[in-house]
Design a protein around this motif. Structure first.
Motif, PDB file in Angstrom:
ATOM      1  N   LYS A 192       0.909  -0.910  -0.035  1.00  0.00           N
ATOM      2  CA  LYS A 192       0.151  -0.082  -0.065  1.00  0.00           C
ATOM      3  C   LYS A 192       0.953   1.101  -0.051  1.00  0.00           C
ATOM      4  O   LYS A 192       0.668   2.377  -0.667  1.00  0.00           O
ATOM      5  N   ASN A 193       1.975   1.372   0.747  1.00  0.00           N
ATOM      6  CA  ASN A 193       2.916   2.416   0.887  1.00  0.00           C
ATOM      7  C   ASN A 193       3.450   2.562  -0.534  1.00  0.00           C
ATOM      8  O   ASN A 193       3.910   3.797  -0.970  1.00  0.00           O
ATOM      9  N   ARG A 239      -8.151  10.444  -4.133  1.00  0.00           N
ATOM     10  CA  ARG A 239      -7.550  11.233  -2.924  1.00  0.00           C
ATOM     11  C   ARG A 239      -6.840  12.172  -3.188  1.00  0.00           C
ATOM     12  O   ARG A 239      -6.888  13.412  -2.805  1.00  0.00           O
ATOM     13  N   LEU A 240      -5.903  11.872  -4.099  1.00  0.00           N
ATOM     14  CA  LEU A 240      -4.630  12.853  -4.213  1.00  0.00           C
ATOM     15  C   LEU A 240      -5.016  13.946  -5.361  1.00  0.00           C
ATOM     16  O   LEU A 240      -4.479  14.996  -5.305  1.00  0.00           O
ATOM     17  N   THR A 250       0.864   4.075  -2.780  1.00  0.00           N
ATOM     18  CA  THR A 250       0.866   5.459  -2.559  1.00  0.00           C
ATOM     19  C   THR A 250       2.074   6.268  -3.041  1.00  0.00           C
ATOM     20  O   THR A 250       1.603   7.332  -3.423  1.00  0.00           O
ATOM     21  N   PHE A 272      -6.977  -0.207  -4.570  1.00  0.00           N
ATOM     22  CA  PHE A 272      -6.147   0.718  -3.516  1.00  0.00           C
ATOM     23  C   PHE A 272      -5.757   2.072  -4.351  1.00  0.00           C
ATOM     24  O   PHE A 272      -5.842   3.260  -3.909  1.00  0.00           O
ATOM     25  N   ALA A 273      -5.283   1.726  -5.573  1.00  0.00           N
ATOM     26  CA  ALA A 273      -4.608   2.903  -6.328  1.00  0.00           C
ATOM     27  C   ALA A 273      -5.613   3.648  -6.754  1.00  0.00           C
ATOM     28  O   ALA A 273      -5.685   5.006  -6.945  1.00  0.00           O
ATOM     29  N   GLN A 290      -8.398   4.512  -5.183  1.00  0.00           N
ATOM     30  CA  GLN A 290      -8.649   5.196  -4.003  1.00  0.00           C
ATOM     31  C   GLN A 290      -7.701   6.322  -3.675  1.00  0.00           C
ATOM     32  O   GLN A 290      -8.107   7.437  -3.421  1.00  0.00           O
ATOM     33  N   GLU A 291      -6.440   6.065  -3.977  1.00  0.00           N
ATOM     34  CA  GLU A 291      -5.332   6.768  -3.895  1.00  0.00           C
ATOM     35  C   GLU A 291      -5.178   8.303  -4.977  1.00  0.00           C
ATOM     36  O   GLU A 291      -5.040   9.216  -4.736  1.00  0.00           O
ATOM     37  N   GLU A 301       1.539   9.352  -5.748  1.00  0.00           N
ATOM     38  CA  GLU A 301       2.258  10.539  -5.680  1.00  0.00           C
ATOM     39  C   GLU A 301       3.309  11.240  -6.702  1.00  0.00           C
ATOM     40  O   GLU A 301       3.220  12.260  -6.979  1.00  0.00           O
TER      41      GLU A 301
END
Ligand code: FES
Length: 157
Positions: free
Chosen positions: A6-7, A51-52, A10, A44-45, A47-48, A14
């Motif tokens: 997950k990190n 979010r970003l 993220t 998860f990508a 969602q990120e 970014e």
């Protein structure tokens, strides 16, 4: 999914936001980069990215569903696409489809357990006078009979 993965995702998103910019118009290029690297866009990508970029996750998902080259699930190493449009349909596409499904033991829309092949239907491949048409990765096959389909499948690594 592991915390480490997950990190990594993220961090990756970014970086892509830095590369393409933090605006709505960056959504598609970011999705294309993620797809190119992972061969699909993990939940998860998505969602990120939402979010970003500060947009709703539904917007991300709707863009992915709109473009056939963006996927939300991992696919096989080879994609076998059979034309489902009317001319190929009349030329015997159903018999080819049945034979392919029987040979691989999966239905269209599915991937073999060994990840070797994903089966998909597509619209017209521009070979209407030589149907049924089959696209295996980048290569188009014309006048595909059930027997020819099996031969083609057996050549796929
Ligand atoms: S209808 Fe199948 S290739 Fe055009």
């Amino acid at each position: 999914m592991l915390v480490l993965e997950k990190n990594n995702i993220t961090e990756e998103i970014e970086q892509l936001v830095r590369k393409h910019g933090k605006s709505r118009s960056s959504l598609l290029p970011i999705l294309q980069d993620v797809q190119r690297k992972h061969k699909y866009i993990p939940d998860f990508a998505q969602q990120e990215i939402a979010r970003l970029l500060d947009i709703h996750p539904v917007e991300v998902y709707s863009v992915i569903s709109f473009y056939a080259f963006l996927n939300t699930k991992p696919k096989g190493r080879n994609i076998v696409r059979l034309c489902k449009t009317i001319t190929c349909d009349l030329a015997g596409k159903d018999n080819v489809a049945k034979m392919i499904e029987r040979e691989l033991g999966i239905k269209f829309g599915e991937t073999t357990k060994d990840n070797r092949i994903t089966l998909e239907y597509v619209n017209c491949l521009g070979m209407c006078d030589q149907g049924p048409a089959l696209l295996v990765n980048e290569r188009v096959y014309s006048k595909v009979t059930p027997e020819k389909a099996i031969k083609i499948l057996n050549e796929i690594k």
